[in-house]
Structure formats: C-alpha cells, structure tokens
Scaffold this motif. Structure first.
Motif, PDB file in Angstrom:
ATOM      1  N   VAL A  43      12.049 -89.632 -12.476  1.00  0.00           N
ATOM      2  CA  VAL A  43      12.807 -90.389 -13.477  1.00  0.00           C
ATOM      3  C   VAL A  43      14.143 -90.873 -12.951  1.00  0.00           C
ATOM      4  CG1 VAL A  43      11.734 -89.298 -15.483  1.00  0.00           C
ATOM      5  CG2 VAL A  43      13.783 -88.279 -14.483  1.00  0.00           C
ATOM      6  N   LEU A  44      14.552 -90.381 -11.778  1.00  0.00           N
ATOM      7  CA  LEU A  44      15.858 -90.795 -11.252  1.00  0.00           C
ATOM      8  C   LEU A  44      15.876 -90.601  -9.747  1.00  0.00           C
ATOM      9  CD1 LEU A  44      19.333 -90.125 -12.609  1.00  0.00           C
ATOM     10  CD2 LEU A  44      18.798 -89.111 -10.412  1.00  0.00           C
ATOM     11  N   ILE A  45      16.441 -91.588  -9.049  1.00  0.00           N
ATOM     12  CA  ILE A  45      16.673 -91.443  -7.608  1.00  0.00           C
ATOM     13  C   ILE A  45      18.037 -92.041  -7.312  1.00  0.00           C
ATOM     14  CG2 ILE A  45      15.280 -93.524  -7.157  1.00  0.00           C
ATOM     15  CD1 ILE A  45      15.407 -90.748  -4.649  1.00  0.00           C
ATOM     16  N   GLU A  46      18.871 -91.285  -6.639  1.00  0.00           N
ATOM     17  CA  GLU A  46      20.222 -91.746  -6.289  1.00  0.00           C
ATOM     18  C   GLU A  46      20.484 -91.415  -4.822  1.00  0.00           C
ATOM     19  OE1 GLU A  46      22.397 -90.797 -10.583  1.00  0.00           O
ATOM     20  OE2 GLU A  46      22.965 -89.675  -8.813  1.00  0.00           O
ATOM     21  N   ILE A  47      21.449 -92.139  -4.258  1.00  0.00           N
ATOM     22  CA  ILE A  47      21.868 -91.833  -2.886  1.00  0.00           C
ATOM     23  C   ILE A  47      23.372 -91.609  -2.892  1.00  0.00           C
ATOM     24  CG2 ILE A  47      21.990 -92.598  -0.493  1.00  0.00           C
ATOM     25  CD1 ILE A  47      19.615 -94.373  -1.016  1.00  0.00           C
ATOM     26  N   GLN A  48      23.768 -90.515  -2.277  1.00  0.00           N
ATOM     27  CA  GLN A  48      25.198 -90.177  -2.175  1.00  0.00           C
ATOM     28  C   GLN A  48      25.550 -90.143  -0.689  1.00  0.00           C
ATOM     29  OE1 GLN A  48      27.271 -88.975  -4.907  1.00  0.00           O
ATOM     30  NE2 GLN A  48      28.910 -88.941  -3.417  1.00  0.00           N
ATOM     31  N   PRO A  49      26.476 -90.989  -0.241  1.00  0.00           N
ATOM     32  CA  PRO A  49      26.806 -90.954   1.197  1.00  0.00           C
ATOM     33  C   PRO A  49      27.746 -89.802   1.509  1.00  0.00           C
ATOM     34  CG  PRO A  49      28.112 -92.632   0.102  1.00  0.00           C
ATOM     35  CD  PRO A  49      27.239 -92.008  -0.967  1.00  0.00           C
ATOM     36  N   GLN A  50      27.495 -89.157   2.623  1.00  0.00           N
ATOM     37  CA  GLN A  50      28.431 -88.140   3.135  1.00  0.00           C
ATOM     38  C   GLN A  50      29.144 -88.767   4.337  1.00  0.00           C
ATOM     39  OE1 GLN A  50      26.591 -84.657   4.841  1.00  0.00           O
ATOM     40  NE2 GLN A  50      28.521 -83.537   4.995  1.00  0.00           N
ATOM     41  N   ILE A  51      30.434 -89.025   4.168  1.00  0.00           N
ATOM     42  CA  ILE A  51      31.202 -89.571   5.283  1.00  0.00           C
ATOM     43  C   ILE A  51      31.600 -88.391   6.170  1.00  0.00           C
ATOM     44  CG2 ILE A  51      33.219 -90.952   5.949  1.00  0.00           C
ATOM     45  CD1 ILE A  51      31.196 -92.445   4.140  1.00  0.00           C
ATOM     46  N   CYS A  52      31.127 -88.396   7.396  1.00  0.00           N
ATOM     47  CA  CYS A  52      31.311 -87.228   8.272  1.00  0.00           C
ATOM     48  C   CYS A  52      32.423 -87.496   9.274  1.00  0.00           C
ATOM     49  CB  CYS A  52      30.032 -86.944   9.050  1.00  0.00           C
ATOM     50  SG  CYS A  52      28.587 -86.707   8.008  1.00  0.00           S
ATOM     51  N   ASP A  53      33.409 -86.607   9.348  1.00  0.00           N
ATOM     52  CA  ASP A  53      34.395 -86.739  10.420  1.00  0.00           C
ATOM     53  C   ASP A  53      33.798 -86.167  11.716  1.00  0.00           C
ATOM     54  OD1 ASP A  53      34.675 -83.991  10.370  1.00  0.00           O
ATOM     55  OD2 ASP A  53      36.582 -84.013   9.276  1.00  0.00           O
ATOM     56  N   TYR A  54      34.534 -86.334  12.801  1.00  0.00           N
ATOM     57  CA  TYR A  54      34.025 -85.942  14.117  1.00  0.00           C
ATOM     58  C   TYR A  54      33.599 -84.475  14.132  1.00  0.00           C
ATOM     59  CZ  TYR A  54      33.939 -85.141  19.156  1.00  0.00           C
ATOM     60  OH  TYR A  54      33.554 -84.794  20.429  1.00  0.00           O
ATOM     61  N   ASP A  55      34.478 -83.596  13.623  1.00  0.00           N
ATOM     62  CA  ASP A  55      34.194 -82.164  13.729  1.00  0.00           C
ATOM     63  C   ASP A  55      32.956 -81.771  12.920  1.00  0.00           C
ATOM     64  OD1 ASP A  55      36.279 -81.726  15.437  1.00  0.00           O
ATOM     65  OD2 ASP A  55      37.698 -81.182  13.858  1.00  0.00           O
ATOM     66  N   LEU A  56      32.802 -82.372  11.744  1.00  0.00           N
ATOM     67  CA  LEU A  56      31.666 -81.996  10.894  1.00  0.00           C
ATOM     68  C   LEU A  56      30.342 -82.427  11.526  1.00  0.00           C
ATOM     69  CD1 LEU A  56      30.861 -80.724   8.130  1.00  0.00           C
ATOM     70  CD2 LEU A  56      30.706 -83.058   7.303  1.00  0.00           C
ATOM     71  N   ILE A  57      30.267 -83.654  11.993  1.00  0.00           N
ATOM     72  CA  ILE A  57      28.989 -84.109  12.547  1.00  0.00           C
ATOM     73  C   ILE A  57      28.733 -83.437  13.901  1.00  0.00           C
ATOM     74  CG2 ILE A  57      29.838 -86.237  13.662  1.00  0.00           C
ATOM     75  CD1 ILE A  57      26.556 -85.946  11.705  1.00  0.00           C
ATOM     76  N   ASP A  58      29.821 -83.120  14.627  1.00  0.00           N
ATOM     77  CA  ASP A  58      29.648 -82.387  15.886  1.00  0.00           C
ATOM     78  C   ASP A  58      29.104 -80.985  15.604  1.00  0.00           C
ATOM     79  OD1 ASP A  58      29.714 -82.041  18.640  1.00  0.00           O
ATOM     80  OD2 ASP A  58      31.748 -81.228  18.608  1.00  0.00           O
ATOM     81  N   MET A  59      29.532 -80.371  14.495  1.00  0.00           N
ATOM     82  CA  MET A  59      28.984 -79.063  14.121  1.00  0.00           C
ATOM     83  C   MET A  59      27.476 -79.190  13.888  1.00  0.00           C
ATOM     84  SD  MET A  59      29.700 -76.774  10.695  1.00  0.00           S
ATOM     85  CE  MET A  59      28.498 -77.514   9.594  1.00  0.00           C
ATOM     86  N   MET A  60      27.076 -80.311  13.272  1.00  0.00           N
ATOM     87  CA  MET A  60      25.667 -80.450  12.921  1.00  0.00           C
ATOM     88  C   MET A  60      24.813 -80.872  14.115  1.00  0.00           C
ATOM     89  SD  MET A  60      25.620 -81.983   9.075  1.00  0.00           S
ATOM     90  CE  MET A  60      26.908 -83.180   9.010  1.00  0.00           C
ATOM     91  N   VAL A  61      25.262 -81.880  14.862  1.00  0.00           N
ATOM     92  CA  VAL A  61      24.363 -82.401  15.913  1.00  0.00           C
ATOM     93  C   VAL A  61      24.709 -81.884  17.312  1.00  0.00           C
ATOM     94  CG1 VAL A  61      24.036 -84.525  14.593  1.00  0.00           C
ATOM     95  CG2 VAL A  61      25.510 -84.573  16.559  1.00  0.00           C
ATOM     96  N   GLU A  62      25.922 -81.359  17.485  1.00  0.00           N
ATOM     97  CA  GLU A  62      26.366 -80.876  18.798  1.00  0.00           C
ATOM     98  C   GLU A  62      26.203 -81.972  19.859  1.00  0.00           C
ATOM     99  OE1 GLU A  62      25.685 -76.582  19.620  1.00  0.00           O
ATOM    100  OE2 GLU A  62      24.254 -76.862  18.010  1.00  0.00           O
ATOM    101  N   PHE A  63      27.228 -82.808  19.914  1.00  0.00           N
ATOM    102  CA  PHE A  63      27.191 -83.967  20.815  1.00  0.00           C
ATOM    103  C   PHE A  63      26.882 -83.554  22.249  1.00  0.00           C
ATOM    104  CE2 PHE A  63      30.264 -86.043  17.651  1.00  0.00           C
ATOM    105  CZ  PHE A  63      29.235 -86.727  17.025  1.00  0.00           C
ATOM    106  N   ARG A  64      27.467 -82.426  22.690  1.00  0.00           N
ATOM    107  CA  ARG A  64      27.264 -82.030  24.096  1.00  0.00           C
ATOM    108  C   ARG A  64      25.796 -81.706  24.349  1.00  0.00           C
ATOM    109  NH1 ARG A  64      29.920 -81.515  28.496  1.00  0.00           N
ATOM    110  NH2 ARG A  64      31.903 -82.088  27.562  1.00  0.00           N
ATOM    111  N   ASP A  65      25.155 -81.046  23.371  1.00  0.00           N
ATOM    112  CA  ASP A  65      23.714 -80.754  23.510  1.00  0.00           C
ATOM    113  C   ASP A  65      22.903 -82.050  23.556  1.00  0.00           C
ATOM    114  OD1 ASP A  65      23.842 -78.060  23.630  1.00  0.00           O
ATOM    115  OD2 ASP A  65      22.967 -77.674  21.652  1.00  0.00           O
TER     116      ASP A  65
END
Ligand SMILES: C[S@@+](CC[C@H](N)C(=O)[O-])C[C@H]1O[C@@H](n2cnc3c(N)ncnc32)[C@H](O)[C@@H]1O
Length: 275
Positions: free
Chosen positions: A206-228
């Motif tokens: 009955v409902l679908i929405e999208i919420q963007p998460q604006i990620c700063d460098y440290d947050l996305i690096d925590m998630m994806v680990e750029f060095r890896d």
C-alpha cells in the motif's frame, strides 16, 4: 597489506552462529543508528506502525535492539513486543540494553521458520535483514503467515545497487563498489524488491517510499572500507598498486575539499494482509 578495520565487514551480519562478533556488530549498529538519514528511516517506519495502533509487534532481525524500546512505547503497557534475531550474541546484547520492566520478549529464531502461530501478531517490522538473506521471499512469507488479517508489515531496506558515490574515475569506482556489494550482501538490491516480495507473499503493498541517506566520508568508509575495495581491485587486476593509492587519495582529497558526495537510498514499504 590491508589495514585492520575498526568495524566488521557487513557480511558478518549473515554469520548467524558467530556470537563473538556481537560487540563489534553492536558498535557498528550504534554508529549507523546515530546517522540522521537512518534515524529518519527508523522514525518513519515507527510512524507507519503506530498508524495501525497494534497491540503486538514483532521486530524481525532486531539486532542490538535499537527499535525495541520505541516499539514498547508504541504498543503501550497492555501491549507486547517480540524481538527476534537468529544470532544469540545480538540478542544477549539487546537484553543488556532493555529496562527490566519493558514489555519485550527476545526470541532466537531464523526468519525462515518463525515460532509464532498463524495470524497471531498484529504488526511486523523488519529493518535491514533482507539484504543479508539469500532467500528473502521465504522471510516475507513467514511474516505474512504470522500477521493477523488486516495487519501490516513494514519493511525497510537500503538498496546498494543505488549507491551513488562521486569519484573522478567513476567507471573503476562502480566496479569496486559492485564487487563490495557482491562480497557483503546476499541480496544487495533488497530495497527495490520490497513491493514484489510483499505481493508474492500474499500481502497488498500500500505504500513505497525512498529516503536518501547522505553519507559523509567516515560513515561510508565504515560500511564499505575503501582500502579493502582498493585492495580487492588490485587482486582482480583492475588497478595497479599506484592506481589503487591514487583512487584512495582522490576520495580523501574530495573529503578535505568538502566536496565528498555519497548517497544511499533506503526503501520503506508497507504491506497489508487481506482479511
Ligand atoms: C544489519 S542488522 C539490523 C539490526 C536492526 N534491525 C537495526 O536496525 O539496528 C541485521 C540483523 O538481522 C539478523 N539476521 C540476519 N539474517 C537473519 C535471519 N535470516 N533470521 C533472523 N535474523 C537474521 C542479524 O543477526 C542482525 O542482528
């Protein structure tokens, strides 16, 4: 050599028998839950549940229990919340965070086989489990079975296929991020699949929405680990050592100039069980 990471790989959320990782996974979830974009998703999912005034709520894949106390407030003193997770370590962590009188029962169970009778739960909430589930349709069928007729199922999932990270070398960046999502998530595009998963399980989306998460460098690096990611690119022959260092330094340079740009979409969907 890859540097030691302060946070675990996301793939550990699918290591359901590994209780030892719970403290570090809990710290990861704490950091994630403090992010304004994630808070907005959580609050929206709680509002969508509150609209139905359910007496019982199941939080499936409750993790360290971030949403259990707000859900307990939502159902009130006469209601009850069930927090379900397959990882005993995560449940132990959640238990330490609950005030003793909170009307929450923690249950260890796999999402494909929930220990609840048919049509016994007024509403179900599930956040960021399906992306770790190779058979997400089985989980949604279980939720649909457990919820009462006219009851609602509220699902929220990021969609890693929709991650937008700006980098001067966009083509290599996209390949590195595709590799990351394939290594870490069983169903990285769970977000966009929500309406169809609900419909296939016999629920009416009955409902679908999208919420963007604006990620700063440290947050996305925590998630994806750029060095890896860069190291993986070297192993795959996509980058030389020098190109890998250059890829990393361009990300740091964007951060230092204040132009680092990254966004992750989170999908929120509501399904109602027909009466
Ligand atoms: C990314 S965490 C999200 C936790 C919580 N929903 C939150 O928003 O903080 C995913 C949780 O789901 C659990 N999980 C993953 N697959 C599961 C499954 N098939 N059945 C039950 N729990 C599962 C993990 O143990 C982990 O605690």
């Amino acid at each position: 050599m890859v540097e030691d990471a302060a946070y675990p790989n996301s793939s550990l959320f699918a290591a359901l028998d590994d209780v030892t990782a719970a403290p570090v996974l809990g710290a990861y979830l704490d950091h994630f839950a403090a992010d304004p974009g994630v808070r907005a998703v959580k609050n929206r999912s709680l509002d969508l549940l509150a609209a139905a005034s359910p007496a019982t709520v199941l939080d499936l894949g409750c993790g360290a229990g971030h949403d259990l106390t707000p859900l307990a407030s939502l159902v009130g003193p006469a209601g009850h919340v069930f927090g379900v997770d397959a990882n005993a370590g995560m449940l132990a962590l959640a238990r330490t965070r609950l005030a003793p009188s909170t009307p929450v029962t923690l249950v260890r169970a796999h999402s494909h086989c929930l220990p609840f009778a048919n049509a016994s739960i007024a509403a179900v909430r599930c956040e960021r489990l399906l992306l770790h589930d190779a058979q997400p349709h089985r989980t949604v069928v279980e939720m649909a079975r457990a919820v009462v007729p006219k009851g609602r199922v509220v699902l929220t999932e990021p969609d890693w296929g929709g991650l937008a990270l700006h980098h001067p070398d966009q083509s290599v960046t996209d390949r590195l991020l595709t590799g990351f999502t394939a290594r870490n998530f069983a169903t990285p595009q769970a977000g966009r699949m929500l309406p169809s998963l609900l419909r296939s399980a016999g629920l009416t989306p009955v409902l679908i929405e999208i919420q963007p998460q604006i990620c700063d460098y440290d947050l996305i690096d925590m998630m994806v680990e750029f060095r890896d990611c860069a190291f993986w690119g070297e192993q795959q022959g996509l980058l030389s050592r020098g190109q890998s260092e250059s890829w990393l330094s361009m990300l740091r340079s964007a951060r230092d100039k204040g132009v680092f740009t990254c966004a992750l979409p989170h999908f929120i969907a509501v399904g109602i069980k027909p009466s």
